[in-house]
Design a protein around this motif. Sequence first.
Motif, PDB file in Angstrom:
ATOM      1  N   SER A   7       0.837  -1.194   0.000  1.00  0.00           N
ATOM      2  CA  SER A   7       0.000   0.000   0.000  1.00  0.00           C
ATOM      3  C   SER A   7       0.870   1.241   0.000  1.00  0.00           C
ATOM      4  N   THR A 483     -12.898  -3.829   0.829  1.00  0.00           N
ATOM      5  CA  THR A 483     -11.938  -3.571  -0.239  1.00  0.00           C
ATOM      6  C   THR A 483     -11.592  -2.084  -0.217  1.00  0.00           C
ATOM      7  N   ASN A 485      -8.459   1.063  -1.507  1.00  0.00           N
ATOM      8  CA  ASN A 485      -7.351   1.411  -2.393  1.00  0.00           C
ATOM      9  C   ASN A 485      -6.551   2.529  -1.762  1.00  0.00           C
ATOM     10  N   THR A 486      -5.535   2.987  -2.435  1.00  0.00           N
ATOM     11  CA  THR A 486      -4.780   4.116  -1.900  1.00  0.00           C
ATOM     12  C   THR A 486      -5.646   5.360  -2.006  1.00  0.00           C
ATOM     13  N   GLY A 490      -6.844   3.903  -7.692  1.00  0.00           N
ATOM     14  CA  GLY A 490      -6.201   2.656  -8.060  1.00  0.00           C
ATOM     15  C   GLY A 490      -7.095   1.466  -7.798  1.00  0.00           C
ATOM     16  N   ARG A 491      -6.533   0.276  -7.969  1.00  0.00           N
ATOM     17  CA  ARG A 491      -7.291  -0.951  -7.887  1.00  0.00           C
ATOM     18  C   ARG A 491      -7.724  -1.240  -6.450  1.00  0.00           C
ATOM     19  N   LEU A 492      -8.989  -1.651  -6.312  1.00  0.00           N
ATOM     20  CA  LEU A 492      -9.490  -2.047  -4.997  1.00  0.00           C
ATOM     21  C   LEU A 492      -8.869  -3.378  -4.596  1.00  0.00           C
ATOM     22  N   GLU A 493      -8.492  -3.484  -3.310  1.00  0.00           N
ATOM     23  CA  GLU A 493      -7.841  -4.681  -2.811  1.00  0.00           C
ATOM     24  C   GLU A 493      -8.450  -5.087  -1.475  1.00  0.00           C
ATOM     25  N   ARG A 506      -5.288   4.203   3.387  1.00  0.00           N
ATOM     26  CA  ARG A 506      -6.154   3.561   2.395  1.00  0.00           C
ATOM     27  C   ARG A 506      -7.428   4.383   2.266  1.00  0.00           C
TER      28      ARG A 506
END
Length: 555
Positions: A7, A483, A485-486, A490-493, A506
């Motif tokens: 992250s 979920t 992201n930064t 960006g992509r959800l994680e 996040r």
Amino acid sequence: MLAFPASASAAGLETIIQDDRLFLHQPKESVAQSMADVRALGADTVRLTANWSSLAPAADQKTKPPGIDLSDPASYETARWQRLDDAVRLATAQGLRVAIDIGFWAPLWATADEKGPRAKTAVNPQDYAEFTVALVRRYSGTFAPPPPVGPAPPPSEDEQELDRVLGSVPPPPGVTRAPQERASEEPAPSPLPKVSHFTLWNEPNHHALLMPQWTPDGKTASPAIYRAMVMAAYPAAKGVRPDTKILIGNTSSSGGATAGGSGPVAPLRFLRDVACVDENLRPRSDGDCAGFTTLPGDGWAHHPYARNMPPDATNRGRRSDDVLVGDLPRMALTLDALAASGRIGEAVREIHVTEFGYETEALGPDRPGVPQDRHAQWIVWGERMAGKVPTVKAWAQFLLRDQPPAAERVSESLRRPFGQFWTGLYGSEGQEKLAVQSFKAGLVAERAGRKGVTLWGRLRLGDGARRLFIERSVLGRPWRRLTTNTPQGGRLEGSFLADGRESFARGARYVRGARYRLVVSGMPAGLPVDVVGKAPKAKAKKRSAAKRRAAKRRS
């Protein structure tokens, strides 16, 4: 096997813990355990007090000892230094950095006081410079203290008082004092560890530690006294050890009485007066400011206690010169302006928070204790607030354990008549507070605009990447993995990595009624936290002229 990208994380602020009761006034074995506890908590630095009036010879006498070079550490009685020497050795053995306050109180002979204890009036700057030089030489990494000879000298009045407050009981007359009993078991003296971080005095804007604060006609007095101390001690210490980092300031968060009073001077006013500028930061050359030259230093230390209010509380009006943690941006702007105009050295722009904490017990009807769950959340939120200021370099936790009331009254303070403090991560008997968990792995959920929330965390879990999850519960429903992201998108994680000694941030969508918690892989789930901060007010939409006319006809 899934791989989780790291992250957006950043190195956390240097973390400082101070607890003179545990580090300087307990048996050596207990001190060793306390240093191990600090290391286990993931802190970087221990802050110790070199109490001048405990360490100097003849501290209770009005006449300075003649024929002694008090800038030479070998001129001091080894037994008086045993506690501080032990603490430095034991902290260093744990891999901790040591920072030493060179300060309070002063020997009677170095002040205008006629009797003690707690001599602090008009401290002689040259005497203070000598002590500062002796201290930086002692902890240069090459000085080996000579072994104690004969019976230990009797403790000074101030050392006896500190023992009464902080828990050690002086031995009966004729019995060797505890520091002598705690002498090193090494067959020959070995050099003391090197210490490179020092601070000149403690809370010089507070009447308990430096006097006078005010003149009878209502002008400040302590800034001029402190300025002279810095101008004498800083160059003297740098002259013998240029490698040291020497902070100045160490200011208390709040001011008090004016116009001939004896209360503290508010920190921003103190800063302006030390730098010889007026309220508009214009240079002054009157009175004690005649012949002013740039104030030196390697950073400004401050104690932004929030008086048990939330960390985002700020001061305005008559308290506008106070600096709580929420006011640190104003202090930073003031320091920047003073550095730009040459009133302070460029390095003094750096802010080092060297004390902070929340009290979990009441200090009177107007200052109730902070509940433990809120305490655990607010110490993380406070660090988050401080870290938003680019020039803030360090964060502090004042007390490892609560400091219980002394057996007898030791102060005229209405809040702390028995010297009690309740800011520890542990209770006075060592029982864990909830804050221990958040200190090691804490989370803050902040409003980010109208639709988002920033989830900021701080880890003190040791080196190496840690896999993290954030969970959310809405209106008491079961916890579910979130979920994120930064904050930049960006992509959800569902999971992410962060270094075990860093902070991370996040982003997620704001949901009304949601609570969040941090989960570190392999550890129990963290404490639930509520969303803090306020959403920005919605901008009123401008109506077209046609819509205004239509609305007027309908009315």
